[in-house]
Design a protein around this motif. Sequence first.
Motif, mmCIF file in Angstrom:
data_model
loop_
_atom_site.group_PDB
_atom_site.id
_atom_site.type_symbol
_atom_site.label_atom_id
_atom_site.label_comp_id
_atom_site.label_asym_id
_atom_site.label_seq_id
_atom_site.Cartn_x
_atom_site.Cartn_y
_atom_site.Cartn_z
ATOM 1 N N LEU B 382 0.829 -1.212 0.000
ATOM 2 C CA LEU B 382 0.000 0.000 0.000
ATOM 3 C C LEU B 382 0.863 1.262 0.000
ATOM 4 C CD1 LEU B 382 -2.859 -1.171 2.407
ATOM 5 C CD2 LEU B 382 -3.001 -0.782 -0.080
ATOM 6 N N MET B 383 2.018 1.186 0.649
ATOM 7 C CA MET B 383 2.940 2.334 0.571
ATOM 8 C C MET B 383 3.430 2.494 -0.858
ATOM 9 S SD MET B 383 5.325 2.499 3.963
ATOM 10 C CE MET B 383 5.736 0.800 4.276
ATOM 11 N N ASN B 384 3.734 1.354 -1.469
ATOM 12 C CA ASN B 384 4.203 1.368 -2.840
ATOM 13 C C ASN B 384 3.122 1.964 -3.753
ATOM 14 O OD1 ASN B 384 4.628 -0.334 -5.625
ATOM 15 N ND2 ASN B 384 6.584 0.092 -4.603
ATOM 16 N N ALA B 385 1.878 1.552 -3.481
ATOM 17 C CA ALA B 385 0.757 2.049 -4.272
ATOM 18 C C ALA B 385 0.612 3.558 -4.099
ATOM 19 C CB ALA B 385 -0.524 1.347 -3.838
ATOM 20 N N GLU B 386 0.678 3.998 -2.861
ATOM 21 C CA GLU B 386 0.472 5.426 -2.603
ATOM 22 C C GLU B 386 1.578 6.248 -3.252
ATOM 23 O OE1 GLU B 386 -0.615 6.222 1.430
ATOM 24 O OE2 GLU B 386 -0.492 8.394 1.189
ATOM 25 N N ALA B 387 2.823 5.757 -3.116
ATOM 26 C CA ALA B 387 3.951 6.482 -3.686
ATOM 27 C C ALA B 387 3.836 6.507 -5.209
ATOM 28 C CB ALA B 387 5.260 5.825 -3.257
ATOM 29 N N ALA B 388 3.432 5.372 -5.778
ATOM 30 C CA ALA B 388 3.296 5.311 -7.238
ATOM 31 C C ALA B 388 2.242 6.292 -7.700
ATOM 32 C CB ALA B 388 2.949 3.877 -7.652
ATOM 33 N N ASN B 389 1.114 6.307 -6.992
ATOM 34 C CA ASN B 389 0.034 7.229 -7.353
ATOM 35 C C ASN B 389 0.502 8.674 -7.237
ATOM 36 O OD1 ASN B 389 -2.683 7.930 -8.065
ATOM 37 N ND2 ASN B 389 -2.987 8.467 -5.887
ATOM 38 N N GLU B 390 1.242 8.964 -6.159
ATOM 39 C CA GLU B 390 1.715 10.345 -5.987
ATOM 40 C C GLU B 390 2.710 10.699 -7.072
ATOM 41 O OE1 GLU B 390 0.365 12.389 -3.933
ATOM 42 O OE2 GLU B 390 -0.823 10.891 -2.848
ATOM 43 N N GLN B 391 3.427 9.684 -7.561
ATOM 44 C CA GLN B 391 4.416 9.921 -8.610
ATOM 45 C C GLN B 391 3.774 9.833 -9.992
ATOM 46 O OE1 GLN B 391 7.184 11.082 -7.310
ATOM 47 N NE2 GLN B 391 8.661 9.421 -7.167
ATOM 48 N N GLY B 392 2.450 9.596 -10.005
ATOM 49 C CA GLY B 392 1.749 9.576 -11.291
ATOM 50 C C GLY B 392 1.671 8.211 -11.944
ATOM 51 N N SER B 393 2.117 7.147 -11.268
ATOM 52 C CA SER B 393 2.031 5.817 -11.879
ATOM 53 C C SER B 393 0.808 5.100 -11.342
ATOM 54 C CB SER B 393 3.273 4.982 -11.564
ATOM 55 O OG SER B 393 4.425 5.757 -11.697
ATOM 56 N N SER B 394 -0.349 5.469 -11.852
ATOM 57 C CA SER B 394 -1.577 4.908 -11.293
ATOM 58 C C SER B 394 -1.689 3.417 -11.585
ATOM 59 C CB SER B 394 -2.792 5.662 -11.819
ATOM 60 O OG SER B 394 -2.786 5.621 -13.232
ATOM 61 N N ALA B 395 -1.187 2.982 -12.697
ATOM 62 C CA ALA B 395 -1.294 1.566 -13.032
ATOM 63 C C ALA B 395 -0.551 0.724 -12.010
ATOM 64 C CB ALA B 395 -0.722 1.318 -14.428
ATOM 65 N N LYS B 396 0.661 1.158 -11.720
ATOM 66 C CA LYS B 396 1.470 0.459 -10.721
ATOM 67 C C LYS B 396 0.723 0.452 -9.376
ATOM 68 C CE LYS B 396 6.146 0.888 -8.684
ATOM 69 N NZ LYS B 396 6.782 -0.408 -8.912
ATOM 70 N N ALA B 397 0.137 1.628 -9.057
ATOM 71 C CA ALA B 397 -0.585 1.755 -7.803
ATOM 72 C C ALA B 397 -1.746 0.775 -7.752
ATOM 73 C CB ALA B 397 -1.089 3.184 -7.625
ATOM 74 N N LEU B 398 -2.461 0.700 -8.851
ATOM 75 C CA LEU B 398 -3.628 -0.181 -8.879
ATOM 76 C C LEU B 398 -3.236 -1.647 -8.722
ATOM 77 C CD1 LEU B 398 -5.883 1.432 -11.629
ATOM 78 C CD2 LEU B 398 -6.384 1.153 -9.187
ATOM 79 N N THR B 399 -2.103 -2.009 -9.306
ATOM 80 C CA THR B 399 -1.647 -3.397 -9.179
ATOM 81 C C THR B 399 -1.478 -3.757 -7.711
ATOM 82 O OG1 THR B 399 -0.422 -3.000 -11.200
ATOM 83 C CG2 THR B 399 0.084 -5.036 -10.005
#
Lengths: 1097, 494
Positions: B382-399
Motif C-alpha cells: 500500500l505504501m508502494n501504491a500510494e507512492a506510485a500514485n503520488e508519482q503519477g504511476s496509477s497503473a502500478k498503484a492499482l496493481t
Amino acid sequence: MSPLLQIPPLGLRFQRALLLQLLGILFFTGIASARPALAQEVLKQPVTVQANNETVKALLSQLEVQTNTHFMYSPQVIGATRRVSVKAINQPLGEVLRTILSPVAVKYEVVDNGIVLQPTQADITVAGRVLDEKGGGLPGVNVVVKGTANGTQTDAEGNYTLTVPDNATLTFSFIGYNTQEVPVDGRTAINITMGADTKTLNEVVVVGYGTQRKADVTGAIGSVKAEEIANRPVANAEQALQGKIAGVTITSNSGAPGAAPNIRIRGVTSVRTAGDDNNAANQPLFVVDGMFTNNIQFLSPYDIASIEVLKDASSLAIYGVRGANGVIIVTTKKGKSGKARISLNAYAGYQEIAKQVKMANASEYQTLLNEAILNTTPNATQLFRGPGYDYGNGVNWFDEVLQKGFIQDYQLSASGGSEKSTYSISGGYNKQQGIVKGQDFERINFRVNNEYKLTDRVRVGANIAVSRIQENITPGSVFGNAYNADPAQQVFNPTTGNYSYSLNQNVANPVAQLAYNNERNKGGRLIGNVFGEANLLKNLTFRTSFGTDLGYTENRVYAPVYFVSQNQRNDRSRLGRQTSTNSTWLWENTLTYDTQFGDDHRLTLLAGYTMQRDQNENLFGQRNDVPGYDDDLWYLNVGNAQGNIANNSASEYAFQSGLARANYAFKDRYLVTATFRADGSSRFSEGDRWGYFPALGLGWRLSEEDFIKDLGVFDNLKLRASYGVVGNVNVPSYQYYARINNGLNAIFGPGESLNIGKTETNPTVSQIRWEKINQLDIGFETGFLDNRLTFEADYFDRRTNDLVTQVPVAVGALFRNIGTVDNKGFEFTLGWRGDVKEAFTYGINANLSTLRNNIVSLGNGGQPIIGGSLGNGNVVTRTGVGTSIGEFYGFDVEGIFQTADEVAGAPNQPGGKALGELRFRDVNGDGVIDQNDRVSLGSPIPNLTYALNTNAAYKGFDIAVDVQGVSGNKIYNGKKAVRFTNENFEASRLDRWTPANPSTSEPRVSNVIPQVSSYFVESGAFVRFRTIQLGYTIPRAITESFGVGGIRFYVNALNPFTFTNYSGFSPEVGGNDAGRGIELNVVPVTRSYNAGVNISL
Amino acid sequence: MKAKHYIIALASLSLSMAVSSCQDFLDTQPLGEELSENFFATSDGAVQATNAIYNQLRDFSVHTFSFIGIASVASDDADKGSTPGDAPAMGELDNFTATAANGLLDGFWQGHYLGIARANQVILRVPDIAMDDALKARLIAEARFLRAYFYFNLVRTYGGVPIIDELPPRDGSNSSRARATREQTYQFIIDDLNAAVEVLPVRSGYPAADLGRITKGAAQGMLAKVYMYQKNWAQVLTLTDAIIASGEYSLYNNYNLLFNLEGENSSESIFEVQCATLPQGGGGSQYAEVQSPRAPIPTGGWGFNTPSEDLNNAYETDDPRRQATIIYAGENLGDGVTIPTVIDNPRYNQKAYVRATDPRSPNGMGDSGKNIRILRYADVLLMNAEAANEQGSSAKALTDLNLVRKRARGTSTTVLPDVTTTEQTALRQAIWRERRVELAMEHDRFWDLVRQGRAGTVLRAVGKNFVDGKNEVFPIPQNRIDISGGLIAQNPGY
C-alpha cells in the motif's frame, strides 16, 4: 573532795549522761559548731602524770584534780580497777585519756559538766527489712557498717540480719536508689524505705564503647529505662520509644503486626527516590550489647534494661561512618549476684482499626458514580450497572476484611548469680493477629546473658538472643481494595455462590483476595556476642568481643487456581519460595585506660580496632501446578519442573575501623571529650574507601563553681557544646562498578525460544561516597529542688554534605553525591518528680523539639528532586534548594467555579475548567495557568514534635498516661486522588458541588486524573494518646502469704484517642523521604486494649 | 599469672590478625553481577546486549497500554473501551484532553528512551569488541534499526524530541538535552535506518534460530514509512520496490489466520515483536490482555481499544476483513468461547485476541505469546501504491492495491471488486481507505491521519475534540520537562 562520791549512784549517773548526749543531739545540733571548740579546750589542757601500775580509777582521780573536771563512768564498764602504767609530761588531757582508755575500747566525751566515759561499742544483732518506694521488699541491697567492710545483702524479700556495734551507722546502698545512712543507736530492728536516686548526676549512662557518669557527658544523649519501655504492650520495642526522647521521631506507618516503624533522629538528612535504600538511608544504627544491627525486632521489650539514644557528634563520632542517623544503644538485662529473681509478665488484648474513613454506601455510590461518569465523559450513555437488586447501604468492605486482632504476650525471666558469675535467662512468646483478617505475627524469643569472673582480673561472658518469627501476610492491596471496592456489589453472587465482581470497576473483591491468599514468612535469628575483659594493669582494661548476627527468612507464597473475574483470576497454581540469609560478624577490640591524678583530674582513654563483614544471600524458586488441597504439599519438588524459575543473588560488605576517645574532667567541672574514628568500607572505590570522623565535646558544670553553689538554687547546671563529623554509609554500594542487568531476554526462532538478554541499564557514576554530616550541638542541663525538677535544652545544627540521591537524568536515574541539607532545631526536656507524700508519688516528663529542614544546595544546577509518585501519573513532591525535603508541589486551589461567567472569564488551566471544578490560582499573574503557577503546598516534615509522659501511684494503684503530637506538617491524601476505574468515593464527597449544592470546598465528582493541588493537601498535625495504663499491685502482706514477691495487674489502651483534623485513616503516614506523608492505603496504625499481670517471685 | 599469659596471647593474636588482614579485607566485589567492562569485551556480551533491546519491545510502556492509546484509541478506528470511567488517562487520549500530567504519555516516553539507551550500549560499545566482524556489524545494525524505530514512535507522538545518542556520562552530569526539531529527529532516524539497510541480511539470510531479528527488508520497510511521513515519494517507491523485488515476502493467503498463532512470522511478516508462551512464563507481553473482551470468558481481558462504530461502517459490504478484525457481542469465536450478548462494549479487537486453544502462560493473560505485528507486506504494497500514485504511476498503484484486495476477498467472487480508477485524487482516497480497513486496529490509523493532513477533519467528524495545530502531537510529559530543568519545551497549546 571526792568527785566520784558527788556523783549519784552509777546507773543513774550513766543514764543521765546518755540523756544529756541525746538531748544534745536532738536539741543542740544548732550550736554543734560551738561545742567542739569547748571540748577541744578541755581536752587540750596539759596534764602531767606518772603512774606505775596504778588503777585506772586512781589515775582518773589524779586527772580530775589537775584539770578541774569530772569523769562520769561505770567502774565495771571501763574496768576501773585495771592497773596501767602511764608517763606523760605536759601532754594534752585527750592524749592521756586515749592512752589509758583505748586498749579497753572506752571512749571519752566532753559534756557540759564533765567528761563521760563509756565503752565504744557493744555488738548487737540488727535485723530489718528494706522496702522500695512502693512498699515491696528490695532484694540485693548492700547493708554495710559505715567505715568497715562488715556488711551483707538483703534477701529476695528485702530482709537482712547483721551483727554490728550498737553505736554503728549502717549504710544502705543499691544502684538506682539514694544511699542512706542510719545510726543504729542500740536498736535491734531497723526497717527503712529506699527512695529512688534523685541525684541523677551520679547516674551512669551507656555511651559508645563504654559507660560514663551522666555528669561527665558532653554530648546529647537521651536515655530511657526499662520501666518506661515495658509499660507498653508492643511487640517491637522501637514503638515503645515513641515520644520518650526529644528529637526522636518514630512514625508507625503501618498497622500490620510486626511492622517496624520509621525512626528519625533530629530530622531527615537523606533523600532517596527509589529502591530499598529509602528507609535504611535515614534509619539509625542499633547497637545491642555491643552488636551492630539494623533493627531490634528480635528483642522482647522486657529484656531491655535501658536504651540510650546518641544524638550529637560528640557521642556519635565513635561510630564514624555509621553514626549519621543517630545510634540507639540497647542494653539488655544482666544478672546480679544474689538470690534468683524470677519474673513473669503476661498480657492479652486485642487491636482494631483506630479510625475508619466513612465511604459512600451503595446508593450514594451509584449517585456519585453516575455524576462522575457524566462529568468525565459528557453524554456518556453507560452509567452505573448493578445486578438489579435494591442497593440500599450495600457492602461495607472494611467490615468484611477487618477484624479485631487478638494479642497475647508471655515473658518469663530469671536472673541472679554468685560472686563468680551472674546470669540472666529469659524466654517469651508473642502472638498478634492483625486488623486485616488472616494477618498474624508470632515470635518466640530467648535470651541468655551470662558473665563469669575467671580470676580477679579476667572476665568472660556472652549475650545471646535467639528468636523465631512466623507471620501470615496479607496482600498490601487488600486495604486499598476495600477502600475502592464497589459497595453495590455483594461479597458473594447470590445465585452462583461464587465471589462476586463488580460490573463497574476493576477493583478486586477484597474478601476473595484474602481467601485465595497464602503468604507466610518464617524467620530465625541469632544475634549476640561473646566477650573477654581483662585488667592488664590497675587502670588498663582490654576488652575483645566477637559478635554475630545470623538470620534467615523463608517466604512462601502459594496462589491456588481461582476465577473471580477477568481481573482477579489465577489459571495455574503457583508456589514461590524464597530463602534469604544474612550473616554478619563483628570483632571489636578496645583498650580503656581509666585514671585519676591528683584530686582534680580524671582521664579516660579509649582506643579500639574493629572489623566487620556482612553477607547476604537470596534464593528464590517458583513452580506451577502445585496442588492446593494440602499445604504439606507446598514444596517446589511437587510442582511442574517445566517452567521452573530460579533466582539467586548475594551481596557482601566489609568494614575495618580504628577508634579513639579521650574523656577528661578537671575538678569535676571542666569536661572535654575528644573522639576520632577512621572507617574503611568496601562499598566504595579504593581511593574513596577511608573516612575520618573527629568530634570534640566540651562541658562546664557551673553547679560545681562556688559562685553558683552560693546561690543555693541549682543542684545541677551544665553547659555543653560539641562539634564533629559523622558519616552515613547507607548509600548504594559498588556504584563505581558499572554492572549488567540480567533477565532482559528476547524471543527468537521458530520454536520461540528464550534468548539471553542482558545489558547495562542503570547509569552509574565513577565515584560515590558516604554522606558527611557536620553537626553542632549546644546544650544545657539543669536541676532544681533536689533535682526533682530537671530541664534540658539543646540546639542542634546538622549539615549533611555530599548528600546522596538518585538524580534523574535524560534516561533513568543515577546516584550521586549532590547537595547539602540542613536540619536545625531546639530540643527541650522538662522533668518533674513529685514529692513522696502519703504514699502518693507522681512524675511528669515533657519534651518538645523543633525542626527546620532545608536544602541548602543541590548540585546538578540546583535541579530539584522530584518524588512521591501516586502511581496515576501524579508526582507530588519536589525537593529543591530552599525547601524542605519532599515538599508537596502543585496548584493552589482558589475555589470552585460557581458560574458559567466565572468559567468563561477564567484563564485556561491544566485539566480544563468547568463548573464545579477546582479553580487554580494564577500565581504569577500572567493570565495563564500553567506549570509555572505550581507552588509549594507544604512540607510533610513536622516542625514541632512534642510529648507528655505522666505517671502517678497511690497505695498500690498506678496510672500512666503518655501523649504525643506533631504539628506543622502536611499530608497528601493520595488515595482520594487515585481513580483508575470507578472506585468508590469517600462519604465526604456527597457534599460535592452540584448546581443545587454550590459547594465552595468540595469540587464536583469526576474520574479525570486530578491535577496535583492543594485540595489533596491536609494538615498532618495530631495529638495522640499513646498509652493510658492503670495498674494495681496487691499488697505485699497478701502476696507474700502465697510465697509470691509481688503481683501487679494492669489494663492499658494503646493509641486510644487521636485528635486531628486529618480526614484519612491515620495522620501517621510514613513513606520514603522524597515521598513521605502521602497516604495511599496502607494498613493504618492500630488501637489496642490489653490486660496484663506482672508477677515477681 | 596464667591469666596474664592468655591476655598477652590474645592481644598479640588480635594484633597479628589485624595487620595481616588489612591488605585485602576491604576488597569485596559485587556478587552475582557481571561488570560492564567484562561483559562488553565478549562476543556473547554483544549478542546479549542486542537481545536486551528487543526485550524492551515487549515492555508494557512500549507496545501495550500507552501504545494502543496513542496509535489507536485516539483515532477514529477505536474507542477507549472497558467501562466508562475506567482508566481516565486512556479516556484523555481518546478525547484529546490529555495534559502533560497524563501518565500513559510519560510511560511511553520513558519506555522508549530506555530502549534507546539499550540500543546506544550496543551501537557505542560493540565496535570495540574483538569478535566476528560480520556478526558485529549485524548487531550494530539491528541496534540502529531499533533505535530508529523508538525515535520514530517518539517523533510521531510528541514531535521533535531530544536526541540521546551517547552513553550516560560517568561523571553523573545531567545528560538531558533540548528537543531536536522534527526535521532533525527524522534525519537522525533516516541515518540509522540507512545504516541498518546497508548491513542487515535479508530475511532468508538469517539462520532459522534468528527468526524475528531485524532484517534488511524490515529496515527498508520502516525507512519507506519514514519517508512516507516526509512525503518523499521517490524514496518510498525505491525502497518498497526493493522489498517487493527481493522476493522475500508475499501476502499470506488467509487474512483470517494472519493474526492467529499460525499467522505469526508468516510470509507477510516484516517486523513483528516476538512474544512466546513459555512454560516458566516471562516470554510474553500484556498486549493481548489489555484488549481482550471484557467478559467472564476464559480469554477475557481488560477490554480496551474497542473497534468503533465508524470503523465497523468503513468496510465495504461483506469485506471478510471486518469479521477478522472485530469480535462482536454474542459471537462464537470457534475456540470454545462465545462472547456474551450483554457486555460492556459491542465490539472488541480480534487482531489482539489470543484463542482459548492457544498455549497459556502460567502468569496468565498478562504474559501472552501473541506477536505484535508492526509492519507487514500488505503495508509495503500500500505504501508502494500510494507512492506510485503520488508519482503519477496509477497503473502500478492499482496493481498493488488490487493485490491487497484480492487476498482480502479470498475465494469470494463477489466482494471487494478490483479498484479501477486512475484519477489521482480518487485513487489516493481509495488507497487511504484500503489502508484503513486492511491495517485496522494495527496501530497505524492515528499517525496515518496526521500524516495525511486530515486528522482534524476526520476526527472532529466522529465527535472528537481535535484542535488543529495542537493535537497532531501529544503534550511532552511534565515530569520530563521538570527533570530536564526546563530544557525541554512543551508543545504549543499545552
